[in-house]
Design a protein around this motif. Structure first.
Motif, short mmCIF file in Angstrom:
data_model
loop_
_atom_site.label_atom_id
_atom_site.label_comp_id
_atom_site.label_asym_id
_atom_site.label_seq_id
_atom_site.Cartn_x
_atom_site.Cartn_y
_atom_site.Cartn_z
N ALA A 57 -19.73 0.63 7.06
CA ALA A 57 -18.57 -0.15 7.50
C ALA A 57 -18.90 -1.11 8.63
N ARG A 58 -19.91 -0.81 9.43
CA ARG A 58 -20.30 -1.73 10.49
C ARG A 58 -20.93 -3.00 9.91
N TYR A 59 -21.48 -2.89 8.69
CA TYR A 59 -22.09 -4.03 8.02
C TYR A 59 -21.08 -4.79 7.15
N GLY A 60 -20.12 -4.07 6.58
CA GLY A 60 -19.15 -4.70 5.70
C GLY A 60 -18.30 -3.66 5.01
N ASN A 61 -17.11 -4.08 4.54
CA ASN A 61 -16.15 -3.18 3.94
C ASN A 61 -15.27 -4.01 3.01
N PRO A 62 -14.81 -3.48 1.88
CA PRO A 62 -14.02 -4.30 0.94
C PRO A 62 -12.76 -4.90 1.55
N THR A 63 -12.04 -4.14 2.38
CA THR A 63 -10.83 -4.68 3.00
C THR A 63 -11.17 -5.78 3.99
N VAL A 64 -12.21 -5.54 4.79
CA VAL A 64 -12.65 -6.56 5.76
C VAL A 64 -13.14 -7.80 5.03
N ALA A 65 -13.85 -7.61 3.92
CA ALA A 65 -14.36 -8.75 3.15
C ALA A 65 -13.21 -9.59 2.61
N MET A 66 -12.11 -8.94 2.21
CA MET A 66 -10.95 -9.71 1.74
C MET A 66 -10.40 -10.59 2.85
N PHE A 67 -10.31 -10.04 4.06
CA PHE A 67 -9.82 -10.86 5.18
C PHE A 67 -10.79 -12.00 5.48
N GLU A 68 -12.09 -11.72 5.48
CA GLU A 68 -13.08 -12.76 5.75
C GLU A 68 -12.99 -13.88 4.72
N ASP A 69 -12.89 -13.52 3.45
CA ASP A 69 -12.83 -14.53 2.39
C ASP A 69 -11.55 -15.35 2.50
N ARG A 70 -10.43 -14.69 2.84
CA ARG A 70 -9.15 -15.39 2.89
C ARG A 70 -9.10 -16.37 4.06
N ILE A 71 -9.52 -15.92 5.24
CA ILE A 71 -9.47 -16.81 6.40
C ILE A 71 -10.48 -17.94 6.25
N ALA A 72 -11.62 -17.69 5.61
CA ALA A 72 -12.60 -18.75 5.37
C ALA A 72 -12.02 -19.81 4.44
N ALA A 73 -11.32 -19.37 3.39
CA ALA A 73 -10.70 -20.32 2.46
C ALA A 73 -9.64 -21.14 3.17
N LEU A 74 -8.89 -20.49 4.04
CA LEU A 74 -7.82 -21.16 4.78
C LEU A 74 -8.38 -22.20 5.74
N GLU A 75 -9.49 -21.86 6.39
CA GLU A 75 -10.10 -22.73 7.39
C GLU A 75 -10.92 -23.85 6.77
N GLY A 76 -11.32 -23.67 5.51
CA GLY A 76 -12.22 -24.63 4.89
C GLY A 76 -13.66 -24.38 5.26
N ALA A 77 -13.99 -23.12 5.60
CA ALA A 77 -15.35 -22.73 5.95
C ALA A 77 -16.00 -22.02 4.77
N GLU A 78 -17.32 -22.01 4.74
CA GLU A 78 -18.02 -21.33 3.66
C GLU A 78 -17.94 -19.81 3.79
N ASP A 79 -17.90 -19.31 5.02
CA ASP A 79 -17.94 -17.86 5.21
C ASP A 79 -17.36 -17.50 6.57
N ALA A 80 -17.19 -16.20 6.79
CA ALA A 80 -16.61 -15.70 8.04
C ALA A 80 -17.12 -14.30 8.31
N PHE A 81 -17.15 -13.93 9.59
CA PHE A 81 -17.44 -12.55 9.98
C PHE A 81 -16.31 -12.07 10.88
N ALA A 82 -15.64 -11.00 10.47
CA ALA A 82 -14.50 -10.46 11.21
C ALA A 82 -14.98 -9.51 12.31
N THR A 83 -14.36 -9.62 13.47
CA THR A 83 -14.81 -8.88 14.65
C THR A 83 -13.70 -8.00 15.23
N ALA A 84 -14.09 -7.14 16.15
CA ALA A 84 -13.16 -6.15 16.71
C ALA A 84 -12.10 -6.76 17.61
N SER A 85 -12.37 -7.94 18.17
CA SER A 85 -11.42 -8.62 19.05
C SER A 85 -11.81 -10.09 19.13
N GLY A 86 -10.93 -10.88 19.72
CA GLY A 86 -11.26 -12.28 19.93
C GLY A 86 -12.46 -12.47 20.83
#
Length: 392
Positions: A57-86
């Motif tokens: 889970a520290r490397y990746g997780n299906p739920t986290v990957a869904m958030f990363e893919d969604r926010i990347a699509a929204l931002e117009g970025a190729e990819d994203a890495f979700a973190t514990a805080s801002g």
């Protein structure tokens, strides 16, 4: 997902991974590890996991990957890495791209914790940081050198709402081979065009408008797939700054309504600013959506609107600002922002308390300054509440 979808559609559907049960709401995969069908599969995963293959889970997780893919699509970025805080996102973005001997140019108008990283943490590891007035392109041009590795700024600064010209600074940085790191939290993904305007890494505190309901800490770093997976991910996964699956699920739910919330908050912010402008008890009303704001044209060129945040400066200083804060009946006093509830913050005595007075003066953080994060309450109710509190 279609690339032709608009942001509001991407915010609801992008990145969805359904299990064999065909659930409507995204599944929460609350697991720290994953089972392999064979020893050979385990070896193959560690040699290089695919986008739908997970190790830990520290490397990746299906739920986290869904958030990363969604926010990347929204931002117009190729990819994203979700973190514990801002702040995990800010620290991860900067530390993953820098090394001892590098040079960074930073806007001096930063949130207190961002300023701590730039002033204290980076120099401790041998990184030289030069601070400039973020609104002055001439200062950026003079400070960026051939050995500058990165520039860092908040596109709309906290708390004085000073804009940085993303396209202008990006052009100067890229001419010297430097990366552009943009903390874009006040602009929100709803109004962001930071990638298009030249940013290499875009950072959000998901705690703010993405969650938008005061529930969870989170952050995200966005950029090219190569930058995220080859530079950011190795640093983040080995230092433990990853987002939890449950938090990712909360953020997915937040994204579904973010556009509606942020646009409503922006409309109310403009109405409040117009109502309060010229009030006899105020030295100034700071809102980029007002035509009298010195960077009004840049705000509309960069975001299209004034945003969800404004600030007021009471003439009576600390005493007057505290009377105003204590007299408000609807707005609450806290230090978060981007929430459904309108939140008031006196930065000089909370979020920016540790800054020496000359630095506060330079940033416009006066004793009478109150930062206002506009919520979803009725605009007329908020206007009446602020006017009665100002009369106190």
């Amino acid at each position: 997902m279609s690339k032709d979808w608009n942001k509001s559609t991407k915010a609801v559907h992008a990145g969805t991974r359904r299990s064999q049960y065909g659930e409507v709401s995204e599944a929460i995969f609350m697991t720290q590890g994953f089972v392999y069908d064979s020893a050979e599969q385990a070896e193959a995963r560690f040699e290089g996991a695919g986008p739908d293959e997970f190790i830990y889970a520290r490397y990746g997780n299906p739920t986290v990957a869904m958030f990363e893919d969604r926010i990347a699509a929204l931002e117009g970025a190729e990819d994203a890495f979700a973190t514990a805080s801002g702040m995990a996102a800010v620290n991860g973005a900067m530390m993953s791209i820098l090394k001892a001997g590098d040079h960074v140019v930073s806007a001096r108008a930063l949130f207190g914790s961002c300023l701590y990283i730039a002033e204290e943490i980076l120099p401790r590891f041998g990184v030289e940081v030069t601070f400039v007035d973020g609104s002055d392109l001439a200062q950026w041009e003079a400070a960026i050198r051939s050995d500058t590795r990165a520039v860092f700024f908040e596109s709309l600064s906290n708390p004085a709402l000073e804009l940085v010209d993303i396209a202008g600074v990006s052009a100067l940085a890229h001419a010297q081979g430097a990366l552009v790191v943009c903390d874009n939290v006040f602009a929100t993904p709803v109004y962001s065009r930071a990638i298009e305007q030249g940013a290499d890494l875009v950072i959000y505190s998901a705690t703010k408008h993405i969650d938008g309901q005061g529930r969870a800490l989170g952050g995200v770093i966005l950029g090219t797939r190569e930058m995220i997976r080859k530079t950011v991910e190795p640093y983040m996964k080995h230092t433990g700054g990853s987002m939890s699956p449950f938090t990712a699920w909360i953020m997915l739910k937040g994204l579904e309504t973010m556009g509606l919330r942020v646009r409503a908050q922006t409309a109310t912010a403009l109405k409040l600013a117009q109502t309060l402008e010229g009030h006899e008890g105020l030295a100034r009303v700071i809102y980029p959506g007002l035509e009298g704001h010195p960077q009004h044209a840049l705000a509309h060129r960069q975001m299209g609107v004034g945003g969800t945040m404004l600030a007021i400066d009471l003439k009576g200083g600390k005493e007057a600002s505290y009377k105003f804060l204590n007299a408000c009946r609807i707005a609450i006093i806290s230090n978060n922002l981007g929430d459904a509830k309108t939140i008031l913050t006196p930065p000089a005595f909370t979020t920016h308390q540790r800054l020496p007075q000359p630095q506060k003066d330079a940033l416009g953080i006066t004793p009478g300054l109150v930062r206002i994060s506009v919520g979803l309450e009725d605009a007329d109710d908020l206007s009446a509440d602020f006017l009665q509190a100002l009369s106190a």
